[in-house]
Motif scaffolding. Structure first.
Motif, PDB file in Angstrom:
ATOM      1  N   ALA A  49     -71.728  31.856  23.027  1.00 15.89           N
ATOM      2  CA  ALA A  49     -72.192  30.798  22.011  1.00 15.89           C
ATOM      3  C   ALA A  49     -73.598  30.620  21.988  1.00 15.89           C
ATOM      4  O   ALA A  49     -74.207  30.333  20.962  1.00 15.89           O
ATOM      5  N   ALA A  50     -74.379  30.396  23.256  1.00 12.52           N
ATOM      6  CA  ALA A  50     -75.993  30.280  23.402  1.00 12.52           C
ATOM      7  C   ALA A  50     -76.442  31.552  22.571  1.00 12.52           C
ATOM      8  O   ALA A  50     -77.576  31.388  21.998  1.00 12.52           O
ATOM      9  N   THR A  51     -76.005  32.698  22.656  1.00 10.65           N
ATOM     10  CA  THR A  51     -76.731  33.989  22.210  1.00 10.65           C
ATOM     11  C   THR A  51     -76.691  33.940  20.708  1.00 10.65           C
ATOM     12  O   THR A  51     -77.471  34.258  20.047  1.00 10.65           O
ATOM     13  N   LEU A  52     -75.342  33.521  20.229  1.00  6.49           N
ATOM     14  CA  LEU A  52     -75.317  33.512  18.808  1.00  6.49           C
ATOM     15  C   LEU A  52     -75.592  32.380  17.993  1.00  6.49           C
ATOM     16  O   LEU A  52     -75.693  32.250  16.819  1.00  6.49           O
ATOM     17  N   GLY A  53     -76.060  31.228  18.687  1.00  3.77           N
ATOM     18  CA  GLY A  53     -76.338  30.080  18.297  1.00  3.77           C
ATOM     19  C   GLY A  53     -75.101  29.528  17.573  1.00  3.77           C
ATOM     20  O   GLY A  53     -75.236  28.706  16.508  1.00  3.77           O
ATOM     21  N   LEU A  54     -73.898  29.416  18.163  1.00  5.24           N
ATOM     22  CA  LEU A  54     -72.683  28.703  17.774  1.00  5.24           C
ATOM     23  C   LEU A  54     -72.266  27.633  18.508  1.00  5.24           C
ATOM     24  O   LEU A  54     -72.803  27.523  19.821  1.00  5.24           O
ATOM     25  N   SER A  55     -71.337  27.079  17.903  1.00  6.26           N
ATOM     26  CA  SER A  55     -70.563  26.102  19.040  1.00  6.26           C
ATOM     27  C   SER A  55     -69.701  26.901  19.908  1.00  6.26           C
ATOM     28  O   SER A  55     -68.917  27.827  19.716  1.00  6.26           O
ATOM     29  N   ARG A  56     -69.409  26.284  21.230  1.00  7.01           N
ATOM     30  CA  ARG A  56     -68.654  26.842  22.087  1.00  7.01           C
ATOM     31  C   ARG A  56     -67.109  26.840  21.444  1.00  7.01           C
ATOM     32  O   ARG A  56     -66.497  27.708  21.981  1.00  7.01           O
ATOM     33  N   THR A  57     -66.976  25.802  20.885  1.00 10.73           N
ATOM     34  CA  THR A  57     -65.568  25.942  20.443  1.00 10.73           C
ATOM     35  C   THR A  57     -65.283  27.172  19.491  1.00 10.73           C
ATOM     36  O   THR A  57     -63.933  27.617  19.497  1.00 10.73           O
ATOM     37  N   VAL A  58     -66.205  27.776  18.736  1.00  8.09           N
ATOM     38  CA  VAL A  58     -65.957  28.643  17.862  1.00  8.09           C
ATOM     39  C   VAL A  58     -65.802  30.086  18.787  1.00  8.09           C
ATOM     40  O   VAL A  58     -64.863  30.824  18.532  1.00  8.09           O
ATOM     41  N   THR A  59     -66.599  30.221  19.964  1.00 11.21           N
ATOM     42  CA  THR A  59     -66.385  31.457  20.675  1.00 11.21           C
ATOM     43  C   THR A  59     -64.958  31.315  21.614  1.00 11.21           C
ATOM     44  O   THR A  59     -64.408  32.251  21.689  1.00 11.21           O
ATOM     45  N   ALA A  60     -64.713  30.133  21.777  1.00 14.01           N
ATOM     46  CA  ALA A  60     -63.420  29.919  22.583  1.00 14.01           C
ATOM     47  C   ALA A  60     -62.372  30.336  21.544  1.00 14.01           C
ATOM     48  O   ALA A  60     -61.414  30.772  21.956  1.00 14.01           O
ATOM     49  N   ALA A  61     -62.252  29.993  20.457  1.00 14.63           N
ATOM     50  CA  ALA A  61     -61.202  30.010  19.530  1.00 14.63           C
ATOM     51  C   ALA A  61     -61.218  31.682  19.156  1.00 14.63           C
ATOM     52  O   ALA A  61     -59.901  32.138  18.998  1.00 14.63           O
ATOM     53  N   ALA A  62     -62.362  32.469  19.057  1.00 17.91           N
ATOM     54  CA  ALA A  62     -62.227  33.706  18.891  1.00 17.91           C
ATOM     55  C   ALA A  62     -61.715  34.583  19.984  1.00 17.91           C
ATOM     56  O   ALA A  62     -60.869  35.480  20.172  1.00 17.91           O
ATOM     57  N   TYR A  63     -61.987  33.987  21.221  1.00 16.37           N
ATOM     58  CA  TYR A  63     -61.394  34.849  22.591  1.00 16.37           C
ATOM     59  C   TYR A  63     -60.010  34.441  22.777  1.00 16.37           C
ATOM     60  O   TYR A  63     -58.955  35.252  23.016  1.00 16.37           O
ATOM     61  N   GLU A  64     -59.621  33.227  22.366  1.00 21.76           N
ATOM     62  CA  GLU A  64     -58.098  32.712  22.362  1.00 21.76           C
ATOM     63  C   GLU A  64     -57.072  33.582  21.355  1.00 21.76           C
ATOM     64  O   GLU A  64     -56.166  34.087  21.587  1.00 21.76           O
ATOM     65  N   GLN A  65     -57.889  34.279  20.060  1.00 23.01           N
ATOM     66  CA  GLN A  65     -57.199  34.829  19.119  1.00 23.01           C
ATOM     67  C   GLN A  65     -57.164  36.315  19.600  1.00 23.01           C
ATOM     68  O   GLN A  65     -55.892  36.989  19.716  1.00 23.01           O
ATOM     69  N   LEU A  66     -58.048  37.041  20.358  1.00 25.45           N
ATOM     70  CA  LEU A  66     -58.077  38.202  20.944  1.00 25.45           C
ATOM     71  C   LEU A  66     -57.122  38.239  22.210  1.00 25.45           C
ATOM     72  O   LEU A  66     -56.239  39.336  22.421  1.00 25.45           O
ATOM     73  N   LEU A  67     -56.960  37.131  22.981  1.00 26.29           N
ATOM     74  CA  LEU A  67     -56.050  37.086  24.038  1.00 26.29           C
ATOM     75  C   LEU A  67     -54.510  37.105  23.600  1.00 26.29           C
ATOM     76  O   LEU A  67     -53.802  37.548  23.917  1.00 26.29           O
ATOM     77  N   ALA A  68     -54.405  36.111  22.264  1.00 26.37           N
ATOM     78  CA  ALA A  68     -53.097  36.199  21.605  1.00 26.37           C
ATOM     79  C   ALA A  68     -52.632  37.572  21.218  1.00 26.37           C
ATOM     80  O   ALA A  68     -51.634  37.970  21.179  1.00 26.37           O
ATOM     81  N   GLU A  69     -53.484  38.448  20.715  1.00 23.91           N
ATOM     82  CA  GLU A  69     -53.229  39.618  20.122  1.00 23.91           C
ATOM     83  C   GLU A  69     -53.145  40.888  21.189  1.00 23.91           C
ATOM     84  O   GLU A  69     -52.819  41.912  21.056  1.00 23.91           O
ATOM     85  N   GLY A  70     -53.820  40.387  22.421  1.00 27.64           N
ATOM     86  CA  GLY A  70     -53.371  41.459  23.748  1.00 27.64           C
ATOM     87  C   GLY A  70     -54.454  42.300  23.604  1.00 27.64           C
ATOM     88  O   GLY A  70     -54.610  43.239  24.631  1.00 27.64           O
ATOM     89  N   TRP A  71     -55.816  41.931  22.993  1.00 25.76           N
ATOM     90  CA  TRP A  71     -56.851  42.797  22.970  1.00 25.76           C
ATOM     91  C   TRP A  71     -57.714  42.673  24.361  1.00 25.76           C
ATOM     92  O   TRP A  71     -58.270  43.543  25.125  1.00 25.76           O
ATOM     93  N   VAL A  72     -57.657  41.227  24.798  1.00 22.55           N
ATOM     94  CA  VAL A  72     -58.335  40.825  26.331  1.00 22.55           C
ATOM     95  C   VAL A  72     -57.448  40.170  27.033  1.00 22.55           C
ATOM     96  O   VAL A  72     -56.408  39.864  26.645  1.00 22.55           O
ATOM     97  N   THR A  73     -57.817  39.879  28.314  1.00 20.12           N
ATOM     98  CA  THR A  73     -57.096  39.161  29.101  1.00 20.12           C
ATOM     99  C   THR A  73     -58.012  38.258  30.041  1.00 20.12           C
ATOM    100  O   THR A  73     -59.043  38.757  30.376  1.00 20.12           O
ATOM    101  N   GLY A  74     -57.599  37.124  30.325  1.00 19.29           N
ATOM    102  CA  GLY A  74     -58.183  36.350  31.150  1.00 19.29           C
ATOM    103  C   GLY A  74     -57.866  36.322  32.767  1.00 19.29           C
ATOM    104  O   GLY A  74     -56.859  36.244  33.095  1.00 19.29           O
TER     105      GLY A  74
END
Length: 461
Positions: A49-74
């Motif tokens: 979020a800091a690198t892209l100048g975004l809200s952390r809510t935005v980056t968290a939403a993107a990661y959650e989408q990728l988690l739901a689709e199975g591309w990434v894991t936490g």
């Protein structure tokens, strides 16, 4: 482990697509191009979020989408890692084919099943979690559920569903579908279970995966057709308060007939009361469990009433059924998590649950009126009782249903159709199953004109 370099990501901050959706797509592309490989650790949501100048809510939403689709894991304490990379193949000759966007990338989701969390009082929510955290940690598992949860459910059922019960008669569950899966394991393998058709497919799958034979139970505009039930069943699964997905309410005469037939033939009735608290026109009819406590297992859930975050529900049934479920839990070591039970009990303790339910009913009643008006303005009608959080828009055939869903998806709206809720042969009826609880008010207001415009191109049934 080093974090790989993330390629330059271009986001259209004035575009229609949410920034979280754009960011998720960019990270998928990075994986497809080979910049990200399986096993690579992604930057933290805060760092990205800091690198892209975004809200952390935005980056968290993107990661959650990728988690739901199975591309990434936490991994707890380690970070987020790439687990799947799209295969890269040589491009075929000629122009690339047009591939429709996945439903999960839709801007506004009008599919049924999502609760209205927008009206949840955040102050009450935080109070409940703090109160739940104050409890002394459990030293032993409670497979039947926490006593305070049972007491809260008893009060809720009596006030809002007219079902008298004692705390000892309530079992905590992990939700309706999990409870159905548990009940399935208590029935003889190979036994026949009748499931509404069209109906809730997850229930049918949970029963089938336990080795049970699933047979269709016909429904009409008023719910389960009791006279058409097949003979020789061990159980009947139904949604009498608000048949899913058609939306009818089982009449009193059919309720009595179903209970009498269950007693005469010795089968169990599984009553899924998934959204029975949400009624906007008249008082609800007596629950099947109130009419036949000896032959009915009543299931309820906090997922539609509050949020699936709690992952909790309840089961009220005959003593033999409760004993069989507890025996299954003892043999398998399975049991519902007490955390959601503690929060539910805390929300109910000081009247916050009742106040939430009043707000929720007002909100959803208004939304249903808005949906009906928008659909009616283009010559279509909505069917189903004034209850729950979805309506059905009948269409002439399955082809029209597919066309409307595809056209809406092209314009950023995810819709559901009746075809998906059939399990045998060809669907008997066609139409949209339109949910109106999940999106925020502003998103619903944006979506309805689009849905109406798409429907206007198709004649009503």
């Amino acid at each position: 482990m080093d974090v790989p370099d993330i390629p330059p990501i271009v986001l259209d901050r004035d575009g229609a697509a949410p920034l979280g959706v754009q960011l998720a797509a960019a990270l998928r592309s990075a994986a497809a191009s080979g910049v990200l490989r399986a096993g690579d650790r992604l930057p933290s949501t805060r760092s990205l979020a800091a690198t892209l100048g975004l809200s952390r809510t935005v980056t968290a939403a993107a990661y959650e989408q990728l988690l739901a689709e199975g591309w990434v894991t936490g991994r707890t304490g380690s970070g987020t890692f790439v687990t799947a990379v799209p295969a890269v193949t040589a491009p075929a000759a000629g122009p690339p084919p047009t591939v429709p966007a996945p439903v999960s990338a839709a801007l506004i989701d009008l599919r049924p099943g999502t609760p209205c969390v927008e009206v949840l009082d955040r102050s009450a929510w935080r109070r409940a979690w703090r109160a739940a955290a104050d409890a002394v940690p459990d030293a032993e598992p409670r497979p039947e559920g926490l006593p305070e949860f049972g007491a809260a459910v008893v009060e809720h059922l009596l006030r809002h569903r007219g079902l008298p019960a004692r705390p000892a008669e309530v079992l905590g569950t992990a939700g309706s579908t999990a409870a159905i899966a548990e009940l399935a394991r208590t029935l003889p393998r190979g036994a026949r279970v009748a499931v509404e058709e069209p109906g809730y497919r997850r229930a049918a799958r949970a029963l089938a995966e336990a080795g049970l034979e699933i047979v269709p139970a016909r429904v009409d505009a008023r719910g389960l057709v009791v006279d058409a039930l097949p003979a020789g069943t061990a159980a009947v699964y139904c949604t009498p308060a608000h048949q899913f997905p058609l939306g009818g309410r089982l009449p009193a005469a059919r309720r009595m007939a179903l209970v009498e037939r269950a007693r005469a033939e010795g089968f169990l009735i599984i009553e899924d009361d998934y959204d029975g608290e949400l009624r906007y026109d008249v008082a609800p009819l007596p629950l099947l469990a109130a009419l036949g406590p000896d032959v009915v297992v009543h299931l309820g859930t906090a997922s539609k009433l509050l949020t699936p975050t709690l992952g909790t529900g309840w089961l009220v049934g005959p003593p033999a059924v409760r004993a069989a479920v507890l025996d299954h839990r003892d043999r398998t070591g399975s049991r519902p998590s007490p955390a959601g039970q503690r929060v539910f009990a805390a929300i109910a303790a000081h009247g916050d649950l009742a106040r939430h339910l009043r707000r929720l009913r007002r909100e959803l009643a208004g939304r249903r009126t808005a949906v009906a008006a928008a659909i009616g303005a283009v010559g279509h009608a909505v069917t189903g009782d004034a209850a729950g959080a979805h309506v059905v828009v009948p269409l002439v055939d399955a082809a029209a249903e597919r066309a409307v869903i595809a056209a809406a998806a092209d314009r950023g709206i995810a819709l559901d159709g009746l075809a998906r809720h059939h399990g045998w042969d060809h669907p008997r009826v066609a139409g949209l199953v339109l949910g109106y609880a999940g999106p925020g008010r502003a998103d619903l207001a944006r979506a309805l004109p689009v849905v109406a415009d798409v429907l206007a191109a198709h004649p009503p049934r």
